[in-house]
Design a protein around this motif. Structure first.
Motif, PDB file in Angstrom:
ATOM      1  N   ALA A 185       0.823  -1.209   0.000  1.00  0.00           N
ATOM      2  CA  ALA A 185       0.000   0.000   0.000  1.00  0.00           C
ATOM      3  C   ALA A 185       0.857   1.258   0.000  1.00  0.00           C
ATOM      4  O   ALA A 185       2.015   1.233   0.416  1.00  0.00           O
ATOM      5  N   TYR A 186       0.260   2.355  -0.516  1.00  0.00           N
ATOM      6  CA  TYR A 186       0.901   3.667  -0.415  1.00  0.00           C
ATOM      7  C   TYR A 186      -0.180   4.664  -0.050  1.00  0.00           C
ATOM      8  O   TYR A 186      -1.371   4.409  -0.266  1.00  0.00           O
ATOM      9  N   TRP A 187       0.221   5.764   0.537  1.00  0.00           N
ATOM     10  CA  TRP A 187      -0.724   6.791   0.953  1.00  0.00           C
ATOM     11  C   TRP A 187      -0.030   8.135   0.940  1.00  0.00           C
ATOM     12  O   TRP A 187       1.186   8.220   1.072  1.00  0.00           O
ATOM     13  N   ILE A 188      -0.847   9.174   0.726  1.00  0.00           N
ATOM     14  CA  ILE A 188      -0.317  10.531   0.560  1.00  0.00           C
ATOM     15  C   ILE A 188      -1.032  11.443   1.537  1.00  0.00           C
ATOM     16  O   ILE A 188      -2.251  11.336   1.682  1.00  0.00           O
ATOM     17  N   CYS A 189      -0.306  12.291   2.216  1.00  0.00           N
ATOM     18  CA  CYS A 189      -0.991  13.228   3.102  1.00  0.00           C
ATOM     19  C   CYS A 189      -0.189  14.503   3.306  1.00  0.00           C
ATOM     20  O   CYS A 189       0.994  14.579   2.992  1.00  0.00           O
ATOM     21  N   ASP A 190      -0.897  15.514   3.814  1.00  0.00           N
ATOM     22  CA  ASP A 190      -0.272  16.774   4.188  1.00  0.00           C
ATOM     23  C   ASP A 190       0.428  16.566   5.531  1.00  0.00           C
ATOM     24  O   ASP A 190      -0.092  15.880   6.408  1.00  0.00           O
TER      25      ASP A 190
END
Ligand code: FA5
Ligand code: MG
Length: 355
Positions: A95-100
């Motif tokens: 999995a990958y995830w993007i956030c501020d």
């Protein structure tokens, strides 16, 4: 403006984040071909446990300090890295995830207190050497997919690094404009974390998206991602063409550096009898600075002139103000409005008599 008013409602939600959103379409394409799931993350307000304790940060790690991190209260903070969501993602295996993310940092061309990170995990039940070999191959092919058409063949090297939550930790650097540049960090997920979640061994990595995007488009200043100027945003409106690599990206064409605009303001300082109005008496120039600091487009304040007015028996001070926004040209009318507002604050808060 305080950070609390600037917390993003969603990652990548500002107009100036368009080049990042565009780049993420390419990232999604790369990841989907490798059966990676995109994880969804919630609010940037997370617990200290999520951001530090669960990731095995020692109690005295500098990242925890109040001077580096925005704490909300004794239990929560604004996440300083995307890795705070790793625990929630482990069950997805790939999995990958993007956030501020938020860090108390100086503001310069490559640092901004709000930025974005992408993290990923990839679990494979293999011995350590094979996990690391897999991670290196995966990440090298990622960087090459992203940058090779735009920058040409990318020279890369791995250097040893330390993160509390991984072992055999490494950073990937690329050779860019005559120097080695840190691009991302990764390593094998710590055994304590593996045990706690009863998962297979695997690797994890993290990367700053603004820095990658600056390489992709030749954007020289990270602050441009906060611009609302069409001359910035319009340059990233082309079609996204998904393929085996990110097609050559048109380099960002910097618009001319904004012209500074100089204005003088003068006022009387009622400090009769003092030899020098600036460092004596009731008047404190720092009080003026405190007021002026709140104006983002004010670049510099200088004392231009100071003289004693014999009739009034008061000192007169003249300040030379330099206005320059880093992302747009300031109209004279806007500057005059700022000046009027400043004068009002100086009269209301400090009781100064404007000339
Ligand atoms: C981390 O934040 C780790 N969580 C990365 C990681 C994940 C390692 C998983 C291992 C496994 P670091 O503090 O080096 O590492 O930050 C990662 C990247 O964030 C940096 O390389 C840089 O690209 C970006 N970054 C850090 N501070 C700023 C800032 N103030 N402005 C813009 N980008 C920043
Ligand atoms: Mg680093």
């Amino acid at each position: 403006m305080s950070i609390w008013k600037r917390v993003l409602p969603q990652p990548l939600s500002q107009p100036g984040h368009l080049p990042l959103r565009r780049m993420v379409q390419y990232i999604d394409h790369f990841m989907s071909q490798r059966e990676m799931h995109r994880g969804i993350v919630g609010s940037p307000k997370v617990t200290i446990a999520q951001n530090f304790d669960n990731l095995l940060f020692p109690k005295d790690h500098p990242g925890r300090s109040k001077s580096d991190t925005y704490y909300c209260d004794s239990r929560t903070l604004l996440r300083t890295h995307a890795t705070c969501h790793q625990n929630e993602m482990l069950s997805l295996k790939k999995a990958y995830w993007i956030c501020d993310t938020y860090r108390r940092d100086e503001i310069d061309r490559t640092h901004y207190p709000i930025f974005h990170q992408m993290d990923a995990i990839y679990l494979i039940n293999k011995p350590d050497e094979e996990v690391i070999a897999h991670m290196k191959a995966f990440l090298e092919s990622f960087v090459s997919y992203m940058l090779k058409e735009t920058l040409g063949q990318v020279e890369m090297r791995w250097v040893d690094a330390y993160f509390p939550f991984t072992y055999n930790s490494l950073e990937l650097e690329i050779f860019y404009r005559d120097q080695w540049l840190e691009l991302l960090g990764g390593g094998i997920i710590h055994q304590d974390i593996q045990k706690r979640h009863d998962i297979q061994p695997g690797w994890a990595f993290g990367i700053g998206l603004e820095r990658l995007c600056m390489l992709l488009y030749n954007i020289q200043d990270i602050r441009l991602f906060w611009s609302r100027d069409d001359r910035f945003i319009k340059q990233f409106s082309g079609e996204v063409q998904l393929g085996d690599s990110v097609p050559k990206q048109m380099p960002f064409v910097p618009f001319s550096r904004m012209q500074p605009c100089y204005k003088d303001i003068s006022f009387f300082v009622d400090d009769s009898g003092q030899e020098n109005p600036i460092d004596a008496g009731r008047f404190d120039m720092n009080d003026v600075h405190d007021i002026l600091r709140d104006y983002e487009d004010l670049e510099e304040v200088k004392v231009q002139d100071a003289f004693y007015h014999p009739k009034k028996q008061k000192w007169s001070l003249c300040l030379r103000l330099t206005f320059r926004a880093w992302d747009r040209t300031l109209e004279n009318e806007q500057v005059m409005q700022l000046i009027n507002d400043m004068k009002k604050q100086m009269v209301d808060q400090l009781g100064l008599e404007m000339r």
